[in-house]
Every structure is written in C-alpha cells, then in structure tokens.
Design an enzyme around this catalytic site. Structure first.
Site, PDB file in Angstrom:
ATOM      1  N   LYS A  87       0.850  -1.190   0.000  1.00  0.00           N
ATOM      2  CA  LYS A  87       0.000   0.000   0.000  1.00  0.00           C
ATOM      3  C   LYS A  87       0.885   1.239   0.000  1.00  0.00           C
ATOM      4  O   LYS A  87       1.759   1.397   0.863  1.00  0.00           O
ATOM      5  CB  LYS A  87      -0.888  -0.037   1.243  1.00  0.00           C
TER       6      LYS A  87
HETATM    7  C1  E4P Z   1      -8.339   2.117   3.364  1.00  0.00           C
HETATM    8  O1  E4P Z   1      -7.550   1.337   2.936  1.00  0.00           O
HETATM    9  C2  E4P Z   1      -8.259   2.754   4.661  1.00  0.00           C
HETATM   10  O2  E4P Z   1      -7.606   1.886   5.563  1.00  0.00           O
HETATM   11  C3  E4P Z   1      -9.587   3.028   5.277  1.00  0.00           C
HETATM   12  O3  E4P Z   1     -10.659   2.577   4.498  1.00  0.00           O
HETATM   13  C4  E4P Z   1      -9.763   4.344   5.902  1.00  0.00           C
HETATM   14  O4  E4P Z   1     -11.041   4.411   6.488  1.00  0.00           O
HETATM   15  P1  E4P Z   1     -11.436   5.518   7.548  1.00  0.00           P
HETATM   16  O5  E4P Z   1     -11.628   6.791   6.803  1.00  0.00           O
HETATM   17  O6  E4P Z   1     -12.735   5.016   8.117  1.00  0.00           O
HETATM   18  O7  E4P Z   1     -10.323   5.596   8.551  1.00  0.00           O
END
Ligand code: E4P
Length: 217
Positions: A87
């Site tokens: 990522k």
């Molecule tokens: C995506 O990969 C992120 O980890 C995640 O969806 C972020 O979500 P949030 O905005 O609820 O923290």
C-alpha cells in the site's frame, strides 16, 4: 464485487472469513496502532498472522515517503507472503514507486486518493488497486460517491485494469451505493458487511415459517 475488511483485528478478520464471503483485508498504520501492534518485527509478524487468517489480498502500508525507502519497505513486505499487496500513498514519490513495483509484478494499492485526477495517475503508474476514501470525503461535505462514479467512467474509457477499491466505507448504504456504481472492491468495517443481512421481513417471515412448521408437526 470483492469484499475486503478494513481492520487489523484478527478476531474480526476471522469472523468475516468464517461468513465465507471475504476476499481480502486492508490495513493502515492507524489500524495497526489501534491493535497495539508496534515495532517492525511485531508488525511483520502481524501481517503474516493476517495472511494466514484470510484467503486473498492483504494490504500492508509503507511508512517511508521517499522513493528509495518505499521500494525497500515494499520489497520486504512483498517478500513476506504472496498475499501481500504493498500500500503506497498518492504522492509524487508514491507514483514512482507504484510504477517500479508494477514493473516487478508486485501488487500495489494506491491509498489516500481523493480526486479522479489522482486515480488517473495511479492507473497510469500501473497500480493494482486504487483506494478512493469515500467516508472521509463525506465527512468534509463532499460526495464520496461522485468520486467513485468519475473514476469508473475514466477507467472504463481507457480500459484501465486498476481495480477501484472503495475505501473508508463506513456503513451498509455506502457499500450498496459502491456496488451500484461498479466499484470492483469495497473495504470497510465488519458491520457494513453484516448489515447486508438485515431485513425485518426476513426475520418476520422466518418466524412465521418456523411457527407454521411447528403447528403441522
Ligand atoms: C483504506 O484502505 C483505509 O484503511 C480506510 O478505508 C480508511 O477508512 P477511515 O476513513 O474510516 O479511517
């Protein structure tokens, strides 16, 4: 549509896997910290535990923000387990790193995407997944779903293979809207997925069927 769970919590991952509909997991540094996973060795071990608990892709985020650092961390993460997807944040150095990983057949998830222009860049660089954060856009008064729609149109126009991974999904309606708009994947809490099960008429109908069966026997 693939269902990913957005957590580093092993119990929740196992529960979702047990439902038989889970396709993968996304994590981020905040989610790892929330589980109290700190220090490089513990973090790598936790990614391995997640890979063993689930069938499918597991996104593990790099911490470095320079190209060399991202490449070093990403290669180490990718070598850990075949299910790992590296990522990478949507920044200039991240785009370069995604291009590099793509040339090495290492899967990537381009994270922190908030505009269709950023999504276009991620696809050009060869990202496996692009993660538009719909919940965080909604939080500040924008329409996260409009972004999914725009990216879908752009990717379809040019037949980009990058999969749209709708991220920051907060609830079941988000999930359904993403499915209607053609997002390839969603990632969110277990509650957003479990919410798909619920309908009062299902509960009422089942209670009636069971009661009628009991009467006839
Ligand atoms: C995506 O990969 C992120 O980890 C995640 O969806 C972020 O979500 P949030 O905005 O609820 O923290």
């Amino acid at each position: 549509m693939k269902f990913f769970i957005d957590t580093a919590n092993l119990d929740q991952i196992k529960e979702a896997q047990d439902m038989g509909i889970l396709d993968g997991v996304t994590t981020n540094p905040s989610l790892m910290a929330k589980e109290g996973i700190t220090g490089k060795d513990n973090i790598l071990k936790h990614y391995l535990d997640i890979c063993e608990a689930v069938e499918g892709d597991v996104s593990a985020e790099v911490i470095a923000v320079d190209f060399e650092g991202m490449v070093k961390e990403g290669e180490e993460l990718a070598a850990l387990h075949p299910q790992i997807v590296v990522k990478v944040p949507m920044i200039r150095e991240g785009v370069k790193a995604i291009r590099y990983f793509s040339s090495k057949n290492i899967k990537t998830n381009c994270t922190l995407v908030f505009s269709s222009g950023q999504a276009l860049l991620a696809a050009k660089a060869g990202a496996t997944y692009v993660s538009p954060f719909i919940g965080r856009l909604d939080d500040i008064g924008f329409d996260g779903m409009e972004l999914i729609e725009e990216i879908r149109l752009i990717y379809d126009n040019y037949a980009f293979e990058t999969e749209i991974l709708a991220a920051s999904v907060r609830h079941t309606r988000h999930l359904i809207a993403c499915a209607q708009l053609g997002a390839d994947v969603m990632t969110g809490p277990l509650s957003a997925i479990s919410g798909l099960l619920n309908h009062p008429l299902t509960d009422k109908g089942l209670a009636q069927f069971l009661a009628d069966h009991k009467k006839g026997n």
